[in-house]
Design a protein around this motif. Sequence first.
Motif, PDB file in Angstrom:
ATOM      1  N   GLN A 173       0.834  -1.187   0.000  1.00  0.00           N
ATOM      2  CA  GLN A 173       0.000   0.000   0.000  1.00  0.00           C
ATOM      3  C   GLN A 173       0.878   1.250   0.000  1.00  0.00           C
ATOM      4  O   GLN A 173       2.104   1.157   0.015  1.00  0.00           O
ATOM      5  N   ASP A 174       0.261   2.408  -0.018  1.00  0.00           N
ATOM      6  CA  ASP A 174       1.006   3.660   0.034  1.00  0.00           C
ATOM      7  C   ASP A 174       1.321   3.964   1.492  1.00  0.00           C
ATOM      8  O   ASP A 174       0.421   4.165   2.304  1.00  0.00           O
ATOM      9  N   LEU A 175       2.616   4.007   1.827  1.00  0.00           N
ATOM     10  CA  LEU A 175       3.041   4.249   3.198  1.00  0.00           C
ATOM     11  C   LEU A 175       3.742   5.603   3.345  1.00  0.00           C
ATOM     12  O   LEU A 175       4.482   5.818   4.300  1.00  0.00           O
ATOM     13  N   GLY A 176       3.523   6.493   2.408  1.00  0.00           N
ATOM     14  CA  GLY A 176       4.169   7.799   2.495  1.00  0.00           C
ATOM     15  C   GLY A 176       5.667   7.689   2.329  1.00  0.00           C
ATOM     16  O   GLY A 176       6.155   7.173   1.328  1.00  0.00           O
ATOM     17  N   PHE A 177       6.440   8.164   3.327  1.00  0.00           N
ATOM     18  CA  PHE A 177       7.896   8.123   3.255  1.00  0.00           C
ATOM     19  C   PHE A 177       8.478   6.826   3.813  1.00  0.00           C
ATOM     20  O   PHE A 177       9.692   6.656   3.827  1.00  0.00           O
ATOM     21  N   ARG A 178       7.638   5.937   4.283  1.00  0.00           N
ATOM     22  CA  ARG A 178       8.151   4.675   4.826  1.00  0.00           C
ATOM     23  C   ARG A 178       8.172   3.592   3.757  1.00  0.00           C
ATOM     24  O   ARG A 178       7.250   3.476   2.957  1.00  0.00           O
ATOM     25  N   TRP A 179       9.219   2.789   3.775  1.00  0.00           N
ATOM     26  CA  TRP A 179       9.295   1.662   2.838  1.00  0.00           C
ATOM     27  C   TRP A 179       8.486   0.482   3.361  1.00  0.00           C
ATOM     28  O   TRP A 179       8.005  -0.336   2.580  1.00  0.00           O
ATOM     29  N   GLY A 180       8.377   0.379   4.676  1.00  0.00           N
ATOM     30  CA  GLY A 180       7.638  -0.748   5.237  1.00  0.00           C
ATOM     31  C   GLY A 180       7.313  -0.512   6.696  1.00  0.00           C
ATOM     32  O   GLY A 180       7.772   0.457   7.312  1.00  0.00           O
ATOM     33  N   SER A 181       6.521  -1.415   7.263  1.00  0.00           N
ATOM     34  CA  SER A 181       6.187  -1.340   8.689  1.00  0.00           C
ATOM     35  C   SER A 181       5.804  -2.727   9.179  1.00  0.00           C
ATOM     36  O   SER A 181       5.307  -3.560   8.409  1.00  0.00           O
ATOM     37  N   PHE A 182       6.063  -2.969  10.465  1.00  0.00           N
ATOM     38  CA  PHE A 182       5.683  -4.243  11.083  1.00  0.00           C
ATOM     39  C   PHE A 182       4.843  -3.928  12.303  1.00  0.00           C
ATOM     40  O   PHE A 182       5.304  -3.259  13.226  1.00  0.00           O
ATOM     41  N   GLY A 183       3.598  -4.408  12.307  1.00  0.00           N
ATOM     42  CA  GLY A 183       2.691  -4.132  13.408  1.00  0.00           C
ATOM     43  C   GLY A 183       2.795  -5.149  14.519  1.00  0.00           C
ATOM     44  O   GLY A 183       3.222  -6.282  14.310  1.00  0.00           O
ATOM     45  N   SER A 184       2.380  -4.752  15.689  1.00  0.00           N
ATOM     46  CA  SER A 184       2.414  -5.661  16.845  1.00  0.00           C
ATOM     47  C   SER A 184       1.490  -6.852  16.650  1.00  0.00           C
ATOM     48  O   SER A 184       1.615  -7.872  17.331  1.00  0.00           O
ATOM     49  N   ASP A 185       0.554  -6.708  15.692  1.00  0.00           N
ATOM     50  CA  ASP A 185      -0.371  -7.808  15.416  1.00  0.00           C
ATOM     51  C   ASP A 185       0.173  -8.777  14.368  1.00  0.00           C
ATOM     52  O   ASP A 185      -0.530  -9.680  13.917  1.00  0.00           O
ATOM     53  N   GLY A 186       1.436  -8.576  13.981  1.00  0.00           N
ATOM     54  CA  GLY A 186       2.050  -9.479  13.007  1.00  0.00           C
ATOM     55  C   GLY A 186       1.759  -9.126  11.566  1.00  0.00           C
ATOM     56  O   GLY A 186       2.084  -9.892  10.658  1.00  0.00           O
ATOM     57  N   ARG A 187       1.155  -7.978  11.336  1.00  0.00           N
ATOM     58  CA  ARG A 187       0.890  -7.535   9.965  1.00  0.00           C
ATOM     59  C   ARG A 187       2.077  -6.740   9.448  1.00  0.00           C
ATOM     60  O   ARG A 187       2.533  -5.804  10.097  1.00  0.00           O
ATOM     61  N   VAL A 188       2.571  -7.114   8.291  1.00  0.00           N
ATOM     62  CA  VAL A 188       3.709  -6.425   7.705  1.00  0.00           C
ATOM     63  C   VAL A 188       3.263  -5.750   6.410  1.00  0.00           C
ATOM     64  O   VAL A 188       2.586  -6.366   5.580  1.00  0.00           O
ATOM     65  N   SER A 189       3.589  -4.469   6.285  1.00  0.00           N
ATOM     66  CA  SER A 189       3.181  -3.698   5.113  1.00  0.00           C
ATOM     67  C   SER A 189       4.402  -3.159   4.386  1.00  0.00           C
ATOM     68  O   SER A 189       5.431  -2.857   5.007  1.00  0.00           O
ATOM     69  N   PHE A 190       4.268  -3.009   3.079  1.00  0.00           N
ATOM     70  CA  PHE A 190       5.329  -2.452   2.256  1.00  0.00           C
ATOM     71  C   PHE A 190       4.739  -1.410   1.321  1.00  0.00           C
ATOM     72  O   PHE A 190       3.607  -1.564   0.844  1.00  0.00           O
ATOM     73  N   HIS A 191       5.514  -0.359   1.087  1.00  0.00           N
ATOM     74  CA  HIS A 191       5.073   0.641   0.125  1.00  0.00           C
ATOM     75  C   HIS A 191       5.083  -0.022  -1.245  1.00  0.00           C
ATOM     76  O   HIS A 191       6.027  -0.723  -1.604  1.00  0.00           O
ATOM     77  N   TRP A 192       4.034   0.204  -2.036  1.00  0.00           N
ATOM     78  CA  TRP A 192       3.996  -0.412  -3.363  1.00  0.00           C
ATOM     79  C   TRP A 192       5.176   0.039  -4.215  1.00  0.00           C
ATOM     80  O   TRP A 192       5.627  -0.698  -5.112  1.00  0.00           O
ATOM     81  N   LYS A 193       5.750   1.205  -3.908  1.00  0.00           N
ATOM     82  CA  LYS A 193       6.895   1.685  -4.682  1.00  0.00           C
ATOM     83  C   LYS A 193       8.146   0.845  -4.452  1.00  0.00           C
ATOM     84  O   LYS A 193       9.099   0.916  -5.227  1.00  0.00           O
ATOM     85  N   ALA A 194       8.158   0.045  -3.380  1.00  0.00           N
ATOM     86  CA  ALA A 194       9.326  -0.786  -3.106  1.00  0.00           C
ATOM     87  C   ALA A 194       9.538  -1.831  -4.194  1.00  0.00           C
ATOM     88  O   ALA A 194      10.638  -2.372  -4.331  1.00  0.00           O
ATOM     89  N   ILE A 195       8.502  -2.114  -4.986  1.00  0.00           N
ATOM     90  CA  ILE A 195       8.640  -3.084  -6.077  1.00  0.00           C
ATOM     91  C   ILE A 195       9.446  -2.481  -7.228  1.00  0.00           C
ATOM     92  O   ILE A 195       9.860  -3.185  -8.149  1.00  0.00           O
ATOM     93  N   LEU A 196       9.697  -1.185  -7.191  1.00  0.00           N
ATOM     94  CA  LEU A 196      10.528  -0.541  -8.204  1.00  0.00           C
ATOM     95  C   LEU A 196      12.009  -0.689  -7.889  1.00  0.00           C
ATOM     96  O   LEU A 196      12.863  -0.504  -8.761  1.00  0.00           O
ATOM     97  N   LEU A 197      12.343  -1.023  -6.648  1.00  0.00           N
ATOM     98  CA  LEU A 197      13.732  -1.150  -6.218  1.00  0.00           C
ATOM     99  C   LEU A 197      14.373  -2.431  -6.747  1.00  0.00           C
ATOM    100  O   LEU A 197      13.666  -3.405  -7.034  1.00  0.00           O
ATOM    101  N   PRO A 198      15.708  -2.474  -6.849  1.00  0.00           N
ATOM    102  CA  PRO A 198      16.382  -3.725  -7.196  1.00  0.00           C
ATOM    103  C   PRO A 198      16.045  -4.792  -6.153  1.00  0.00           C
ATOM    104  O   PRO A 198      15.873  -4.460  -4.972  1.00  0.00           O
TER     105      PRO A 198
END
Length: 250
Positions: A173-198
């Motif tokens: 999803q769109d995480l603004g300036f963050r590349w990713g996040s890990f929640g205390s509930d075990g949910r891990v999110s990544f900025h969709w733009k991270a798929i553009l990285l090597p």
Amino acid sequence: MPSLPLSPIRTGGKPAKLSDHRIEIDGLSFEVHRSDRRKTMQITVERSGELSIVAPSTVSTEHLVDFVEEKLLWVHTKIEEKSRLQKRAPTKEFVEGEGFLYLGKSYRLRLVEKQLVDLSLKNGRFCLRESSVHRGREVFVSWYARRAQQWFEKQVSEYANRMGVIANEVKAQDLGFRWGSFGSDGRVSFHWKAILLPPTIAQYVVVHELAHAHHPDHSAKFWIKVEQHLPDWRWRKTWLAEHGIQVEGL
């Protein structure tokens, strides 16, 4: 574990505030990482403007502050430069020949008259249906998000198993300036733009976020956990800070 409260000191006539893992000086806050393997000190200016220092474990606090003071002009220059680059990040145009990144590689755009889907990647080119050009960004973001979801689900599955982490859900999803996040509930999110990285850099983002399952802060133990699974994490982290700006502009 929370850092100790910041306490003021004076080095070279300039006031600074220090804790185990952070230095505040000249209005700037630096996150400090120490390592027995590190031979030199290095300052990194992150994509978001956050600052970090990697230093040998044996370096004294006074020496660390002196080093920061010597580099202040450079740091302020880099922060200003990144700010300008973000403001000037060229907006992509959905025209024939425009380049779009995907997993670190740039693919030229081809406009096609007939195609069952809005966007496809085939024969080394992005193919965008001409009738969808007017909503090109929406189409690309949707395509990237789907690919990011698939790619990161696979990576998380592999690394979570190695790192002893339970990831209950993976989301792109769109995480603004963050590349990713890990929640205390075990949910891990990544900025969709991270798929553009090597891939090697995107994998660093994965390991970084999963390491937060063990250590929610950026303490020494956190970086030790990262290093256990990515011994070369430092150059990947530096690359991301220096070149991550390239994915802006869509």
